[in-house]
Enzyme design. Sequence first.
Site, mmCIF file in Angstrom:
data_model
loop_
_atom_site.group_PDB
_atom_site.id
_atom_site.type_symbol
_atom_site.label_atom_id
_atom_site.label_comp_id
_atom_site.label_asym_id
_atom_site.label_seq_id
_atom_site.Cartn_x
_atom_site.Cartn_y
_atom_site.Cartn_z
ATOM 1 N N HIS A 94 0.831 -1.209 0.000
ATOM 2 C CA HIS A 94 0.000 0.000 0.000
ATOM 3 C C HIS A 94 0.871 1.267 0.000
ATOM 4 C CE1 HIS A 94 -3.960 -1.903 0.256
ATOM 5 N NE2 HIS A 94 -3.341 -2.843 0.957
ATOM 6 N N GLY B 191 -4.284 -12.868 -4.642
ATOM 7 C CA GLY B 191 -3.451 -11.716 -4.310
ATOM 8 C C GLY B 191 -2.078 -11.799 -4.954
ATOM 9 N N SER C 160 -1.654 -11.141 -8.285
ATOM 10 C CA SER C 160 -1.730 -10.332 -9.513
ATOM 11 C C SER C 160 -2.074 -11.127 -10.755
ATOM 12 C CB SER C 160 -0.426 -9.561 -9.740
ATOM 13 O OG SER C 160 -0.296 -8.581 -8.789
ATOM 14 N N ASP D 104 1.987 -3.926 -9.609
ATOM 15 C CA ASP D 104 1.807 -5.246 -10.214
ATOM 16 C C ASP D 104 2.152 -5.235 -11.703
ATOM 17 O OD1 ASP D 104 0.688 -5.529 -7.692
ATOM 18 O OD2 ASP D 104 -1.369 -5.429 -8.426
HETATM 19 C C1 GLA Z 1 -2.751 -4.554 -4.910
HETATM 20 C C2 GLA Z 1 -2.647 -3.436 -5.926
HETATM 21 C C3 GLA Z 1 -1.264 -2.816 -5.902
HETATM 22 C C4 GLA Z 1 -0.840 -2.449 -4.481
HETATM 23 C C5 GLA Z 1 -1.107 -3.600 -3.514
HETATM 24 C C6 GLA Z 1 -0.854 -3.222 -2.091
HETATM 25 O O1 GLA Z 1 -1.906 -5.591 -5.273
HETATM 26 O O2 GLA Z 1 -2.909 -3.925 -7.217
HETATM 27 O O3 GLA Z 1 -1.236 -1.711 -6.758
HETATM 28 O O4 GLA Z 1 -1.473 -1.282 -4.065
HETATM 29 O O5 GLA Z 1 -2.433 -4.074 -3.627
HETATM 30 O O6 GLA Z 1 0.503 -3.000 -1.879
#
Ligand code: GLA
Length: 399
Positions: A48, A139, A141, A189
Amino acid sequence: MTHEVTWSPAVTDAEVEPHLRAAFAREFGGAPDGVWAAPGRVNLIGEHTDYNGGWCLPFALAHRTFCAVRARPDGRLRVASRQAPDQAWEGEIEQVAPGAPGGWVAYVAGVVAILAEGPAAGPMGADILVDGRVPLGAGLSSSAALSCSSAVALVDLVPGLAGVDRAALAEVCVRAENDYAGAATGGMDQTVSLRAEDGHALLIDCSDFSLTAVPWTLPEHEVLVIDTRAHHSLADGQYAARRDACERACRSLGVDSLRELHGADVDEVLGRLGGDAEAQRRVRHVLTENVRVLDLVAALEAQDAEEAGRLMVASHVSLRDDYEVSCRELDVAVDAALGAGAAGARMTGGGFGGSALALVRRDQVDGVARAVHEAFLAEGLEAPHLLRATPSAPAHRLP
Ligand code: GLA
């Protein structure tokens, strides 16, 4: 109740490509112009921070999304997925708009629509068949892997797009996710999926997306990823609420980005946020997390696994208590991994489910995996999926 640990290994090109080409012929007729793949990611630290102009340290996974693509000159787009055979979509690129098409197709259609905007692209269209092998909703991506795999394919196939470099392409993929898929992601990501370096973590300075490749210097340790199988959706309100709180704090503090406060006295900054306790917690996380990212890079350079692990745990505590994006499954995963001897562990990615990671000595990986598995069952949770993560290559065309 299952007693075996469930592993999610990455598939090889050879395991995917022939089946994907055959499926393309069935779906669209004929052969694709080629097959491309883009990786998912795991973030070592710096959570974040991307949408706050800070630092993060992800690496690309060997787990990838593949797509077979054939360019067409007529402005039409056909998209299908091997994972969702009843959700194929077909239409004019001109008609693609935010939310239409919706769902997973938006990640592909958004990229195509944005790339088609530029006059240089000329008339373009595509037939795209996706085979997503990044665990979904974990989580890790999978959505960035989806948008990035289509993006690199189009750049390779459409002559007018040859000048679009990877940094610009990452921006296209972020826009597609933000504007077309409605997920307010921050850029980490897409950047690592497109610009990673094999064998390295990628230090991303999200104030300008400049990169430093950081070699993996802990040969006796590896990263064990624990996919908790708990619901994870970035499009729901919590992620946007965190972004809003940070923006509110910036307005109160008179800065454009929390990055401007890097190096400032944290307590003094929090004092200026007066009675806004929520903003204080969010800002404390972001400011301290930025420091931890840079400290982790230093720990890797010093080959100091113990310090790296300590920083990961501190990151988890901050995400759990100050940023409030952890959940029971993630906390169980982290606690069980640490209890079984991991050097460090933390949630990774956006949170509210998804995955945790653990820094584990190679000879302890099986033991930690089993301990985490058993802890989940003892808590009455669905068994997690485990994967061994090695820093891998960015998006590319299959040879
Ligand atoms: C997700 C979002 C990223 C990033 C993370 C937290 O993966 O796609 O852009 O903000 O949360 O670090």
